[in-house]
Design an enzyme around this catalytic site. Sequence first.
Site, short mmCIF file in Angstrom:
data_model
loop_
_atom_site.label_atom_id
_atom_site.label_comp_id
_atom_site.label_asym_id
_atom_site.label_seq_id
_atom_site.Cartn_x
_atom_site.Cartn_y
_atom_site.Cartn_z
N ASP A 116 -18.50 10.81 -0.85
CA ASP A 116 -18.81 12.22 -0.60
C ASP A 116 -17.78 12.90 0.31
OD1 ASP A 116 -21.05 11.58 -1.99
OD2 ASP A 116 -22.46 12.32 -0.48
N ASP A 132 -26.22 10.56 -10.47
CA ASP A 132 -25.88 9.83 -9.25
C ASP A 132 -26.14 8.33 -9.41
OD1 ASP A 132 -25.00 9.65 -6.61
OD2 ASP A 132 -26.26 11.31 -5.93
N GLU A 185 -20.59 8.06 -9.72
CA GLU A 185 -20.76 6.69 -9.20
C GLU A 185 -19.74 6.42 -8.09
OE1 GLU A 185 -17.64 5.41 -9.89
OE2 GLU A 185 -18.26 3.59 -10.98
N TRP A 186 -19.21 7.54 -7.52
CA TRP A 186 -18.38 7.53 -6.31
C TRP A 186 -17.07 6.74 -6.47
CZ3 TRP A 186 -23.28 4.72 -4.92
CH2 TRP A 186 -24.37 5.59 -4.84
N GLY A 187 -16.62 6.58 -7.70
CA GLY A 187 -15.37 5.85 -7.90
C GLY A 187 -15.52 4.34 -7.74
N GLU A 199 -16.47 1.75 -9.62
CA GLU A 199 -15.85 0.82 -10.58
C GLU A 199 -14.73 1.50 -11.36
OE1 GLU A 199 -18.18 -1.90 -12.83
OE2 GLU A 199 -19.58 -2.25 -11.19
C1 GAL Z 1 -24.68 11.48 -3.24
C2 GAL Z 1 -23.72 12.33 -4.03
C3 GAL Z 1 -23.73 13.72 -3.43
C4 GAL Z 1 -25.13 14.29 -3.52
C5 GAL Z 1 -26.10 13.37 -2.82
C6 GAL Z 1 -27.55 13.80 -3.03
O1 GAL Z 1 -24.71 10.21 -3.76
O2 GAL Z 1 -22.44 11.76 -3.98
O3 GAL Z 1 -22.80 14.55 -4.10
O4 GAL Z 1 -25.47 14.46 -4.87
O5 GAL Z 1 -25.99 12.04 -3.31
O6 GAL Z 1 -28.46 12.95 -2.41
#
Ligand code: GAL
Length: 404
Positions: free
Chosen positions: A226, A171, A204-206, A208
């Site tokens: 998410d 993460d 890294e949520w896309g 970069e």
């Molecule tokens: C977010 C991640 C989620 C989950 C969560 C846990 O950053 O995108 O899938 O892992 O953290 O805290």
Amino acid sequence: MARSASARLGWIFFSVVILSSAAIAAAACARNVGEEIRRNLLDNGLGRTPQMGWNSWNHFHCNIEEKLIRETADAMVSTGLSAVGYKYINLDDCWAELNRDSQGNLVPKASTFPSGIKALADYVHSKGLKLGIYSDAGSQTCSKTMPGSLGYEEQDAKTFAAWEIDYLKYDNCNNPGTSPKERYPVMSKALLNSGRSIFFSLCEWGQEDPATWATGVGNSWRTTGDIRDTWESMTRLADLNNKWASYAGPGGWNDPDMLEVGNGGMTTEEYRSHFSIWALVKAPLLIGCDIRSMDNVTLGLLNNKEVIAVNQDKLGVQGKKVKQDGDLEVWAGPVEGGRVAVVLWNRGSSQASITATWSDVGLSSTAVVEARDLWAHSTTQSVREQITATVDSHACKMYVLTPQ
Ligand code: GAL
């Protein structure tokens, strides 16, 4: 790994038929870049098809403990889900103590994982499954209940290997503001040095555009923030992820986040759409519900072998949105053997007829195909020129078309 020439040719033909000339140029360019990167895959031999398994986050968040994980492994086998391909049992956030031990090692949370992670891995392995774990490329994970691995990459990778972990989700919370392009490769190398093959899932949520740089770093990369258990969230993520289709392939996959199927926030038809589109676009199939108590409708969505076969197809070409007429969409992509997988998706609020012509989906206009309906499990012979279906609101039809 480079794809076979026929697969590449098939996709090029497919793109040429369906796109306007401006879009053709853009797609061809992205494709070439994608192929270029493809020669530089992460050298761990994993993820030749998208990963399949379960992850604790979507349903349980921080409420995890070892008994739940063992029962989930049991359920994975007893429900037959492991037999159709779901192998990874993945811990998400909140499995560790907030503080490292005096040697700087991560410590499993004593109140919830008293037997430790190695014992859990042994149990999961004894069921023929694999165990995944979670850490963060920052000082603490997102929950802030446990440390991150930034600065401890080598040590933590060795710990994971010693525990016989098979998968790491990594993460991006509480980082110092440096680029993921700097922080993720450090863990990637540490895993390669750990002495164990560990699937590396970047999260890294896309931020970069990881599709453009992560093929040599990880086996999958989140392209979005998410998911939430709503139709709006699921459809939005499908669209965001679609943009990166040309970068996915064996060894490295776009990840529009984990499945919400079975968590209760969407209707059965919405979950069927969610699962069908995730399968078509070669997304990781990571179940996010409580499989110990799921109902038969949920199981019947998750265990559809014909839909799973599209996801796990050896060509590994991500299907994409090829036609949009308001809320009525056609998504399609090639699968092995000159076949084409097609989803007719009604994102509108009332029942409608949706048609995909052969040129929409990349088949020759003269092709005569056998159309297999992957949800009805029925076959129609000698279909010519197009396929049409009446599709309920928020529902989809999914086919594999085989030229006869
Ligand atoms: C977010 C991640 C989620 C989950 C969560 C846990 O950053 O995108 O899938 O892992 O953290 O805290």
